[in-house]
Enzyme design. Structure first.
Site, PDB file in Angstrom:
ATOM      1  N   GLU A 287       0.855  -1.195   0.000  1.00 55.73           N
ATOM      2  CA  GLU A 287       0.000   0.000   0.000  1.00 55.73           C
ATOM      3  C   GLU A 287       0.884   1.236   0.000  1.00 55.73           C
ATOM      4  O   GLU A 287       1.766   1.372   0.854  1.00 55.73           O
ATOM      5  CB  GLU A 287      -0.932  -0.026   1.211  1.00 55.73           C
ATOM      6  CG  GLU A 287      -1.932  -1.166   1.138  1.00 55.73           C
ATOM      7  CD  GLU A 287      -2.682  -1.217  -0.177  1.00 55.73           C
ATOM      8  OE1 GLU A 287      -3.236  -0.188  -0.608  1.00 55.73           O
ATOM      9  OE2 GLU A 287      -2.706  -2.291  -0.814  1.00 55.73           O
ATOM     10  N   CYS A 321      -1.986   9.343   4.129  1.00 55.65           N
ATOM     11  CA  CYS A 321      -2.033   8.950   2.718  1.00 55.65           C
ATOM     12  C   CYS A 321      -3.343   9.402   2.103  1.00 55.65           C
ATOM     13  O   CYS A 321      -3.445   9.638   0.921  1.00 55.65           O
ATOM     14  CB  CYS A 321      -1.880   7.444   2.596  1.00 55.65           C
ATOM     15  SG  CYS A 321      -3.036   6.576   3.644  1.00 55.65           S
TER      16      CYS A 321
HETATM   17  P1  NAD Z   1       8.589   5.042   3.668  1.00 55.83           P
HETATM   18  O1  NAD Z   1       8.336   4.385   2.365  1.00 55.83           O
HETATM   19  O2  NAD Z   1       9.694   5.977   3.773  1.00 55.83           O
HETATM   20  O3  NAD Z   1       8.814   3.945   4.808  1.00 55.83           O
HETATM   21  C1  NAD Z   1       7.862   2.914   5.054  1.00 55.83           C
HETATM   22  C2  NAD Z   1       8.581   1.773   5.752  1.00 55.83           C
HETATM   23  O4  NAD Z   1       9.543   1.222   4.856  1.00 55.83           O
HETATM   24  C3  NAD Z   1       9.337   2.184   7.009  1.00 55.83           C
HETATM   25  O5  NAD Z   1       9.223   1.155   7.978  1.00 55.83           O
HETATM   26  C4  NAD Z   1      10.766   2.281   6.507  1.00 55.83           C
HETATM   27  O6  NAD Z   1      11.718   2.061   7.524  1.00 55.83           O
HETATM   28  C5  NAD Z   1      10.811   1.176   5.486  1.00 55.83           C
HETATM   29  N1  NAD Z   1      11.847   1.338   4.454  1.00 55.83           N
HETATM   30  C6  NAD Z   1      12.347   2.497   3.978  1.00 55.83           C
HETATM   31  N2  NAD Z   1      13.269   2.237   3.034  1.00 55.83           N
HETATM   32  C7  NAD Z   1      13.337   0.893   2.916  1.00 55.83           C
HETATM   33  C8  NAD Z   1      14.100   0.017   2.104  1.00 55.83           C
HETATM   34  N3  NAD Z   1      14.980   0.458   1.216  1.00 55.83           N
HETATM   35  N4  NAD Z   1      13.901  -1.307   2.254  1.00 55.83           N
HETATM   36  C9  NAD Z   1      12.994  -1.780   3.116  1.00 55.83           C
HETATM   37  N5  NAD Z   1      12.255  -1.000   3.926  1.00 55.83           N
HETATM   38  C10 NAD Z   1      12.421   0.317   3.815  1.00 55.83           C
HETATM   39  O7  NAD Z   1       7.187   5.726   4.075  1.00 55.83           O
HETATM   40  P2  NAD Z   1       6.877   6.556   5.381  1.00 55.83           P
HETATM   41  O8  NAD Z   1       7.531   7.877   5.265  1.00 55.83           O
HETATM   42  O9  NAD Z   1       7.098   5.735   6.585  1.00 55.83           O
HETATM   43  O10 NAD Z   1       5.295   6.726   5.251  1.00 55.83           O
HETATM   44  C11 NAD Z   1       4.691   7.686   4.462  1.00 55.83           C
HETATM   45  C12 NAD Z   1       4.207   7.093   3.154  1.00 55.83           C
HETATM   46  O11 NAD Z   1       3.316   6.023   3.417  1.00 55.83           O
HETATM   47  C13 NAD Z   1       3.426   8.072   2.316  1.00 55.83           C
HETATM   48  O12 NAD Z   1       3.803   7.932   0.976  1.00 55.83           O
HETATM   49  C14 NAD Z   1       1.988   7.643   2.532  1.00 55.83           C
HETATM   50  O13 NAD Z   1       1.111   8.013   1.496  1.00 55.83           O
HETATM   51  C15 NAD Z   1       2.137   6.167   2.634  1.00 55.83           C
HETATM   52  N6  NAD Z   1       1.014   5.547   3.316  1.00 55.83           N
HETATM   53  C16 NAD Z   1       0.141   4.816   2.575  1.00 55.83           C
HETATM   54  C17 NAD Z   1      -0.970   4.231   3.184  1.00 55.83           C
HETATM   55  C18 NAD Z   1      -1.945   3.421   2.403  1.00 55.83           C
HETATM   56  O14 NAD Z   1      -2.772   2.738   3.001  1.00 55.83           O
HETATM   57  N7  NAD Z   1      -1.901   3.458   1.089  1.00 55.83           N
HETATM   58  C19 NAD Z   1      -1.156   4.400   4.555  1.00 55.83           C
HETATM   59  C20 NAD Z   1      -0.230   5.145   5.273  1.00 55.83           C
HETATM   60  C21 NAD Z   1       0.858   5.712   4.644  1.00 55.83           C
END
Ligand code: NAD
Length: 516
Positions: A287, A321
């Site tokens: 997601e 999001c």
């Molecule tokens: P992010 O993608 O930076 O991080 C998400 C998770 O992935 C964190 O736990 C992070 O540590 C991990 N991560 C980061 N880089 C990684 C890598 N290279 N390999 C593996 N894991 C890695 O996102 P964020 O800043 O935590 O959250 C915000 C984003 O999430 C926004 O884009 C928002 O729209 C989205 N979001 C989507 C939903 C949905 O239901 N569609 C819900 C909430 C948030």
């Protein structure tokens, strides 16, 4: 096993003084616990590593809340092997027993509600209501998925075949990796993890590095609820090191990720590569981001539309999001809308989450940098109506910002900013509004304000978004009532909190027996 029908947890009313006092007391109690060290937990054993990282308070950026050991590649392997061994037992534990653990965890979370809120207020910068709604949603997920596994484990409808006794059963997949974001630091983490576990899988959980405490609290609650060691393994660490190595591990069967589009695409590619020794294709529940619109039609109550846009754009500093980042407004009501919007946004007060200001800080220095740089882009792409700069204070405070007269193809109309920045776009008629709303690569949420029934029916057909609302804000999805997930680059449309969700963590097995 008999259970009452699912009902959403109610949200505490913080206009009630006694709730404010309870929340303040819990904040004080949590404050007495700050500055401790937290270990990694694999198979019920605590592991410390040399490298550590801190969890900070974004409302007061130098304040350290807790220190966590940082996972290593060796511990990734240990965690996956431990979860793999535990899966050999856990998969055969009855659905009733697994569901009972979730119900017990929900009861514990209810008792610890103000404490969980307090950690979230400090660690994620949510105000009291936003934090409380997040905790309530987590409780809802536990209650909902507990009931759902009972449904999936009951007798499934199947067409009778003469001379055969046939049944279809849902069985778990194996070891899952859960990677949640920081913005719903309890609800999304609890939702993805509990769905995987109640379905009979074992999990390695890597919390977001911005909000590791929320992951630790859930680990602790599941242990208190009687979850056997090794079913849930808690492994904080860097996304690139711990996250990537977990996702690439050949004994991992599925990945449940929620986060940005960039990381989601990267993990999807990584998971697609079959590793030596791997005997399945990994399933990826992914997601991702959004660029969500609210259409304001000329046939609507402008005050209600302004309220809906402001709540959706600036609730939790626009870091949802589902947040509205584009208001698409009919030209004939545009000036009136813009005038009322300016007044409403000017009234928003900003300050520390702990003091329950309507708007608190954004989550981190990185988020602040990125949002401020988008504001500079915005200044070249539209007319600044409100904000456009940092706000005072020792945290990451940014003024609620509105740009008007923005082109539908501008960068601030197309890219996810993930902060308190709203682009207002003028549209010449309803048809054009629908077209603009569909013009991004995302497809998560959106809303339309109109009184016209025909226009509502048209939007229902034409808007390509996972969660579409009418005459209300586009945030605030409820478990059970508003299954949540988006199309296109917003993700795999998993519909968290819906009746299809557990299927993502299960596989169906058909058993056919010849009878005489
Ligand atoms: P992010 O993608 O930076 O991080 C998400 C998770 O992935 C964190 O736990 C992070 O540590 C991990 N991560 C980061 N880089 C990684 C890598 N290279 N390999 C593996 N894991 C890695 O996102 P964020 O800043 O935590 O959250 C915000 C984003 O999430 C926004 O884009 C928002 O729209 C989205 N979001 C989507 C939903 C949905 O239901 N569609 C819900 C909430 C948030």
């Amino acid at each position: 096993m008999k259970v009452k029908p699912f009902k959403n947890e109610s949200i505490n009313d913080f206009s009630n003084k006694s709730n404010i006092e309870k929340q303040k007391k819990a904040l004080q109690e949590v404050r007495n616990m700050l500055g401790k060290n937290y270990d990694l937990h694999i198979g019920g054993k605590q592991n410390q590593t040399e490298k550590k990282f801190n969890s900070y308070n974004p409302s007061d950026k130098d304040e350290v809340l807790a220190t966590f050991s940082k996972g290593t590649v060796d511990l990734v392997n240990l965690a996956v092997e431990t979860a793999y061994d535990k899966f050999q037992e856990w998969q055969y534990v009855t659905a009733e027993k697994r569901a009972k653990i979730l119900f017990k965890a929900a009861a514990i979370a209810r008792k610890r509600r103000f404490e969980i809120n307090a950690w979230m207020i400090l660690e994620a910068g949510k105000n009291y209501t936003e934090a409380d709604a997040d905790t309530a949603e987590a409780i809802d997920f536990l209650e909902f998925y507990g009931r759902e596994i009972l449904r999936y484990s009951s007798k499934q409808p199947i067409t009778p075949v003469k001379g055969e006794k046939n049944e279809l059963v849902y069985i778990p997949l194996g070891v899952g990796v859960v990677i949640p974001p920081w913005n719903f630091p309890f609800a999304i983490l609890v939702g993805m993890t509990s769905a995987a576990i109640v379905s009979g899988n074992t999990v390695v959980l890597k919390p977001s590095s911005e909000t590791p405490m929320m992951g630790y609290l859930f680990y602790e609650i599941m242990k208190q609820a009687g979850l056997p060691d090794g079913v849930l393994n808690f492994l904080p660490g860097s996304g690139a090191e711990v996250g990537d190595n977990l996702v690439a591990h050949p004994k991992v069967r599925f990945i449940a990720f929620t986060g940005s589009m960039e990381v989601g695409i990267h993990l999807n590619e990584l998971a697609a590569k079959v590793q030596p020794g791997q005997i399945w294709l990994k399933r990826v529940v992914c997601e991702m981001g959004g660029k969500d619109s609210i259409i304001v039609d000329k046939e609507t109550n402008i005050d209600e539309a302004v309220n809906g846009v402001v709540a959706s754009a600036f609730g939790y500093q626009g870091q949802k999001c589902s947040a509205c980042s584009r208001a698409i407004v009919d030209a004939s009501v545009y000036d009136k809308f813009v005038e009322k919007l300016k007044t409403a946004v000017d009234q928003i007060q900003i300050g520390p989450a702990e003091e329950n200001y309507r708007m608190g800080p954004v989550v981190s220095a990185g988020a602040e940098r990125s949002i401020l740089s988008y504001m500079e882009v915005g200044k070249t792409e539209g007319r600044l109506l409100n904000g456009g700069m940092k706000a005072e204070g020792s945290g990451y405070y940014i003024k609620p910002t509105v740009f008007v007269d923005v082109s539908p193809t501008a960068r601030i109309s197309q890219e996810e900013i993930f902060g308190p920045v709203l682009a207002v776009i003028k549209s010449s008629n309803y048809e054009e509004s629908l077209k603009i709303a569909n013009n991004t690569k995302y497809g998560l949420t959106g809303a339309v304000y109109t009184r016209n029934r025909k226009k509502i029916e048209r939007a229902k057909k034409e808007l390509l978004i996972g969660n579409l609302y009418f005459n209300r804000k586009c945030t605030g999805a409820l478990v059970g009532g508003h299954p949540f997930g988006g199309f296109n680059m917003s993700g795999t449309d998993s519909k968290a909190g819906g009746r299809d969700y557990l299927l993502l963590f299960l596989q169906a097995k058909l058993v056919s027996e010849k009878v005489k």
